[in-house]
Write an enzyme that holds these catalytic residues in place. Structure first.
Site, short mmCIF file in Angstrom:
data_model
loop_
_atom_site.label_atom_id
_atom_site.label_comp_id
_atom_site.label_asym_id
_atom_site.label_seq_id
_atom_site.Cartn_x
_atom_site.Cartn_y
_atom_site.Cartn_z
CB SER A 110 -1.06 -0.09 1.15
OG SER A 110 -2.03 0.95 1.08
CD GLU A 209 -2.77 -2.71 -4.13
OE1 GLU A 209 -3.84 -2.99 -4.13
OE2 GLU A 209 -2.05 -1.90 -3.57
CG HIS A 279 -5.46 -2.70 0.01
ND1 HIS A 279 -4.46 -2.35 -1.19
CD2 HIS A 279 -5.22 -1.88 0.77
CE1 HIS A 279 -3.82 -1.42 -0.78
NE2 HIS A 279 -4.01 -1.18 0.46
#
Length: 310
Positions: A110, A209, A279
């Site tokens: 992230s 992502e 995630h």
């Protein structure tokens, strides 16, 4: 530079918070307990003064704690407590010389994407895009996800990346490419455009992502990478999971898959989707900054050639 040491279940790690604090402190405590139960010698490197709004601490406190941990020789790895936001604010103050002189694995994903890419660009330090203390260990990892994590941090190489349930990739554009495996969160890769901290992605195999981004936002980020010439310079591209991309009923939209397919021809090399990474609770752990080969034909394979630790 020498590779970091492998992380064994008896290794010594420091938990760092370069971005946001845990949403629920109980998750962080639970994650610390799980890591210690596995046999790791765990200590925390919390920013002094505690959280500051959506940050785990002030910029001064977060970068001081991170740099102190990077400079230590007695740690095998730094494991981030969670992502969120904040790494971009401190990238120009990270001690890259210490990271180069005392190589160790940095684990996270992230917002930690920005730190991984900057460490690779400025220090040549590879990293691990994998589970974090509060976000993953604290809420529970399934056995397959955890086994994949230990394989990567243990220095394994010469394997195909598949999902925890054996999920294979889906080819979107044909070809074969070998290059450095780099990537992480799409928003963070895009945010580094125009800064000194985005590595030269020429010939690289990029994996991306994202979470909470509508298809038009994903479209816009990929458009920026195309217009900046990044997509055209890649050796290959692998799309992970794009969760939380729902659009309100009745609103006109492309699907995420349609957006990804639109940009696949811009790469000029192999492109695949379906990487179980992002995630989501069950996910693959990926090395950052090691050589890999992406092959797309009737099937798609991402093969990790080199270890991230030795």
């Amino acid at each position: 530079m020498p590779l970091p040491r492998p992380l064994a279940p008896t290794g010594r790690v420091a938990v760092v918070a370069p971005a946001s604090a845990p949403l629920d402190p109980a998750d962080a405590h639970a994650g610390l307990s799980v890591l210690r139960e596995r046999g790791l010698r765990v200590e925390t490197a919390d920013p002094a003064g505690g959280p500051a709004a959506y940050l785990a601490g002030t910029d001064d406190a977060r970068v001081a704690a991170l740099n102190a941990a990077l400079a230590r020789d007695d740690l095998d790895a730094l494991v981030c407590v969670r992502g969120g936001y904040g790494v971009l604010r401190i990238l120009d103050r990270v001690d890259y010389a210490a990271a180069r002189a005392h190589p160790k694995l940095v684990v996270g994903y992230s917002d930690v994407t920005a730190l991984h890419l900057a460490l690779w660009k400025e220090a040549g330090l590879p990293g691990v895009s994998g589970p974090m203390v509060a976000s993953d260990w604290g809420v529970g990892l399934d056995a397959e996800t955890e086994a994949d994590f230990w394989r990567v941090v243990g220095g394994d190489a010469g394997y195909d990346v598949r999902g925890p349930g054996g999920e294979a990739l889906t080819p979107l554009a044909p070809g074969e490419a070998e290059g450095v495996l780099l990537g992480g969160n799409l928003a963070l890769v895009t945010a580094l455009l125009g800064t000194p901290f985005l590595p030269d992605l020429t010939g690289a195999i990029l994996f991306v992502e994202d979470v909470g981004e509508a298809p038009y936002r994903i479209d816009g980020m990929l458009a920026r990478l195309r217009l900046a010439g990044v997509l055209g310079r890649l050796g290959g591209l692998v799309f992970g999971m794009f969760t939380g991309a729902d659009v309100a009923p009745g609103r006109p939209t492309f699907s995420v898959d349609e957006v990804l397919a639109h940009y696949a021809p811009s790469v000029g090399g192999p492109v695949a989707s379906g990487l179980v990474y992002g995630h989501v609770p069950r996910k693959s752990t990926l090395p950052v900054g090691v050589r890999a080969r992406l092959t797309c034909g009737a099937e798609a394979r991402l093969h990790v050639l080199d270890p991230v630790a030795a």
